[in-house]
Motif scaffolding. Structure first.
Motif, PDB file in Angstrom:
ATOM      1  N   GLY A 180      -1.325  10.576  -0.222  1.00  0.00           N
ATOM      2  CA  GLY A 180      -1.748  11.786   0.475  1.00  0.00           C
ATOM      3  C   GLY A 180      -3.083  12.313  -0.023  1.00  0.00           C
ATOM      4  N   ASN A 181      -3.747  13.082   0.817  1.00  0.00           N
ATOM      5  CA  ASN A 181      -5.016  13.731   0.457  1.00  0.00           C
ATOM      6  C   ASN A 181      -6.078  12.744  -0.025  1.00  0.00           C
ATOM      7  N   GLY A 182      -6.080  11.534   0.538  1.00  0.00           N
ATOM      8  CA  GLY A 182      -7.115  10.570   0.192  1.00  0.00           C
ATOM      9  C   GLY A 182      -6.854   9.757  -1.051  1.00  0.00           C
ATOM     10  N   SER A 183      -5.621   9.792  -1.575  1.00  0.00           N
ATOM     11  CA  SER A 183      -5.246   9.002  -2.751  1.00  0.00           C
ATOM     12  C   SER A 183      -4.370   7.837  -2.320  1.00  0.00           C
ATOM     13  N   GLN A 184      -4.578   6.674  -2.935  1.00  0.00           N
ATOM     14  CA  GLN A 184      -3.851   5.471  -2.521  1.00  0.00           C
ATOM     15  C   GLN A 184      -3.640   4.542  -3.709  1.00  0.00           C
ATOM     16  N   HIS A 242       7.936  13.077  -3.705  1.00  0.00           N
ATOM     17  CA  HIS A 242       6.576  12.745  -3.288  1.00  0.00           C
ATOM     18  C   HIS A 242       5.576  12.919  -4.432  1.00  0.00           C
ATOM     19  N   ASP A 297       0.532   5.324   0.221  1.00  0.00           N
ATOM     20  CA  ASP A 297      -0.326   6.463   0.523  1.00  0.00           C
ATOM     21  C   ASP A 297       0.190   7.681  -0.236  1.00  0.00           C
ATOM     22  N   LYS A 307      -6.960   4.054  -5.937  1.00  0.00           N
ATOM     23  CA  LYS A 307      -8.153   4.249  -5.117  1.00  0.00           C
ATOM     24  C   LYS A 307      -8.279   5.708  -4.669  1.00  0.00           C
ATOM     25  N   GLY A 308      -9.433   5.993  -4.066  1.00  0.00           N
ATOM     26  CA  GLY A 308      -9.649   7.311  -3.476  1.00  0.00           C
ATOM     27  C   GLY A 308      -9.674   8.416  -4.518  1.00  0.00           C
ATOM     28  N   SER A 368       0.839  -1.194   0.000  1.00  0.00           N
ATOM     29  CA  SER A 368       0.000   0.000   0.000  1.00  0.00           C
ATOM     30  C   SER A 368       0.877   1.248   0.000  1.00  0.00           C
ATOM     31  N   THR A 411      -7.196   9.434  -6.415  1.00  0.00           N
ATOM     32  CA  THR A 411      -6.048   9.339  -7.318  1.00  0.00           C
ATOM     33  C   THR A 411      -6.362   9.922  -8.693  1.00  0.00           C
TER      34      THR A 411
END
Length: 235
Positions: A25-29, A189, A23, A205-206, A21, A208
């Motif tokens: 950031g800001n809800g993106s994965q 990043h 991450d 996900k999220g 996984s 992205t």
């Protein structure tokens, strides 16, 4: 036709079988499993897809100009879903029932990702290093605001790149670090590269698709064929 899929690989290391996984950031994965399918099963699927899928290389409309898509493609979807249109092209919709091995792969993806419910599939075939897909996001409205997109790869390993959109928000960084060091960290990043292995699974996900772009660039040394299956859920 059944290829007797083994969704849990019996070869390779335990490390390769794990879902990694990342991450963003800001809800993106991003999730990545290098050995989603066994080596032998992956080659069986590759040869089936290469010879049985009704591939086409359509003409697209990009920035007001017509151009040949730099890869082969084919589209599958469940009945009754809205039509897919991209770059002025509306692909023919094929049925899952006519190609049972695709349903086997879909079932394996659903088992690996509890709660997922993919109902459409876009296949792409890259026949060499010049075949590619440019920077883009799968942010069409029919996928909703936070689409989950599963990508299974077979054949030649290719680079899969992610970069943050210019308009994506970036968390504030504090401290007394020099500006040059902060810029270097920001670049690390804001860009990611995955080498998509034969039989691997990558999931975005999220947010992205809202905050990031992805591509499969040209690679001179990539002489063999790669086949990619991208599973999506249409609302």
């Amino acid at each position: 036709m059944s290829l007797k899929l083994k969704p849990i690989a019996t070869d390779g290391s335990e490390k390769d079988k794990q879902i990694k996984s990342i991450d963003l950031g800001n809800g993106s994965q991003v999730l990545y499993m290098p050995r989603f399918l066994s080596f032998d099963d992956s080659w069986k699927f590759f040869h089936y897809l290469d010879s049985h899928i009704p591939w086409t290389r359509p003409t697209l409309r990009v920035f007001g100009r017509s151009c040949l898509q730099p890869r082969d493609s084919c589209y599958f979807a469940s009945p009754g879903l809205p039509e897919l249109i991209y770059s002025g092209y509306k692909p023919h919709v094929y049925s899952w029932d006519d190609y049972p091995p695709l349903k086997e792969i879909l079932d394996a993806v659903h088992r690996a990702l509890p709660g997922s419910r993919f109902n459409s599939l876009l296949l792409n075939r890259y026949k060499g290093g010049n075949d590619n897909v440019g920077w883009h996001a799968d942010d069409e409205k029919l996928y909703g605001p936070t689409p989950e997109i599963g990508s299974v790869s077979f054949g030649c390993e290719r680079d899969f790149l992610l970069k943050k959109r210019h308009n994506a928000s970036t968390p504030e960084r504090s401290g007394d670090e020099p500006a040059s060091k902060r810029q270097k960290k920001s670049k690390q990043h804001d860009q990611h590269c995955f080498i998509l292995k034969h039989g691997s699974l990558l999931v975005m996900k999220g947010y992205t698709q809202r905050d990031w772009l992805h591509s499969v660039p040209k690679r001179v040394k990539a002489e063999a064929t790669r086949i990619n299956l991208t599973f999506r859920h249409i609302m």
